[in-house]
Scaffold this active site. Structure first.
Site, mmCIF file in Angstrom:
data_model
loop_
_atom_site.group_PDB
_atom_site.id
_atom_site.type_symbol
_atom_site.label_atom_id
_atom_site.label_comp_id
_atom_site.label_asym_id
_atom_site.label_seq_id
_atom_site.Cartn_x
_atom_site.Cartn_y
_atom_site.Cartn_z
ATOM 1 N N LYS A 1 0.861 -1.185 0.000
ATOM 2 C CA LYS A 1 0.000 0.000 0.000
ATOM 3 C C LYS A 1 0.898 1.235 0.000
ATOM 4 C CE LYS A 1 -3.740 2.213 2.618
ATOM 5 N NZ LYS A 1 -4.676 2.062 3.762
ATOM 6 N N ASP A 96 -13.905 3.758 11.752
ATOM 7 C CA ASP A 96 -14.451 3.738 10.397
ATOM 8 C C ASP A 96 -14.865 2.314 10.027
ATOM 9 O OD1 ASP A 96 -15.310 4.862 8.024
ATOM 10 O OD2 ASP A 96 -13.347 4.793 7.058
#
Length: 266
Positions: A1, A96
Site C-alpha cells: 500500500k 471507520d
C-alpha cells in the site's frame, strides 16, 4: 500500500498513513490484516507492506447476497467483531467500521476455498489515552452512513461508536437496507434521520421475514442513541452475537456491562 502522490505533501495524511501502520502492526489477530513492514522508499514515498489477500469486500458480498439469513450474516460478521474486540482490549478504536473495511478473503483448499474475514484500514483509528492529534479539532471522522449519532455531532468516538457501526452493518446484511430504510448509496442528508428518530424494526425493513426473538432486542441495544443502553465495547457485542448464533439461545446480558472473554481462536 502506497500513499498516493497527491497526499504525499500533506503532513496530516502522511501522519495518518504512518499511524495506520503503527496501530495495525500492533494488533496481532487472525481477523485483522497483517502488517509486515512500513517505511519510506528511496525516493521518499511512504509504504505499508501487508499480507496479500484474494477475495472481495463485505460491501460487495452484501450487494450480491442481501438480504442474508442470520446464520450467514453472523458467519461473516462475528470474525470481524472478534478483531474489533481485540482492538478495543488494546485501547484501539477503529472509527471507520463499514463493509468496505471488512474483507472476505478466500483461502484455497485442496477442495474448494475457505472464507477468512479480515478487518482493514486503521488509518483514522484512535488509541485511548493518547493526546496526539493528526486531524484538526471539531472534525467528524468516519463514513456518515455507519457513524453513531454522537460522532455525527462532532463528539469523540468511543468503543461504543464501533459497536453502533456493527449494528448498522448487521441490519444491512439482513435486510439490504440501513436501519432508517436508506441504502449505503443514499445521499448523506438521509443519515441525519438517526439524530431525531428511532431505527426501523426488521419487520418493517423486510416484511414477512421471521427472526429469533432475541435479534431485534440486540439490534436495539447496538443502535441505541443513549450510550448507557449500548454495549460498552465489541467484547460485549461479540458475546451477544455469539449467543444469537447459538442454537440453544440464552438471554441477552445488560447492554453496557463489561465482560472479560477468554482468547478466541479463529
Amino acid at each position: 500500500k502506497l500513499l498516493r502522490s497527491e497526499h504525499a505533501t500533506s503532513g496530516e495524511m502522511r501522519k495518518r498513513f504512518e499511524r495506520e501502520a503503527q496501530i495495525a502492526s500492533s494488533l496481532d489477530h487472525p481477523n485483522a490484516v497483517t502488517i509486515f513492514d512500513s517505511g519510506h522508499t528511496s525516493d521518499g514515498q511512504s509504504y505499508i507492506a501487508m499480507e496479500l489477500l484474494s477475495g472481495e469486500t463485505l460491501d460487495r458480498v452484501i450487494q450480491r447476497e442481501a438480504p442474508m439469513s442470520l446464520p450467514r450474516a453472523l458467519e461473516l460478521l462475528i470474525p470481524a467483531v472478534r478483531a474489533l474486540a481485540a482492538a478495543h482490549s488494546h485501547g484501539i478504536i477503529h472509527r471507520d467500521v463499514k463493509p468496505e473495511n471488512i474483507f472476505v478473503a478466500r483461502k484455497p483448499l485442496s477442495v474448494g476455498a475457505e472464507e477468512v474475514v479480515k478487518v482493514l484500514d486503521f488509518g483514522i483509528a484512535r488509541v485511548l489515552g493518547r493526546k496526539t492529534r493528526v486531524t484538526s479539532t471539531q472534525t467528524a471522522l468516519g463514513t456518515p452512513h455507519y457513524m453513531a449519532p454522537e460522532t455525527l455531532q462532532g463528539e469523540e468516538a468511543t468503543t461504543q461508536s464501533d459497536v453502533y457501526a456493527v449494528g448498522v452493518i448487521l441490519t444491512e446484511m439482513l435486510t439490504g437496507k440501513l436501519p432508517w430504510g436508506e441504502s449505503s448509496r443514499s445521499d448523506v442528508s438521509a443519515v441525519m434521520a438517526r439524530m431525531v428518530s428511532q431505527p426501523h424494526r426488521l419487520s418493517a425493513l423486510l416484511p414477512g421475514t421471521r427472526h429469533p426473538p432475541d435479534l431485534q432486542p440486540a439490534l436495539d441495544q447496538f443502535l441505541s442513541q443513549q450510550l448507557e443502553d449500548r454495549p460498552v465495547d465489541c467484547a460485549v457485542a461479540l458475546h451477544i452475537l455469539l449467543q444469537l448464533s447459538s442454537p440453544s439461545g440464552t438471554s441477552l446480558p445488560p447492554a453496557a456491562s463489561s465482560i472479560s472473554l477468554p482468547p478466541l481462536s479463529d
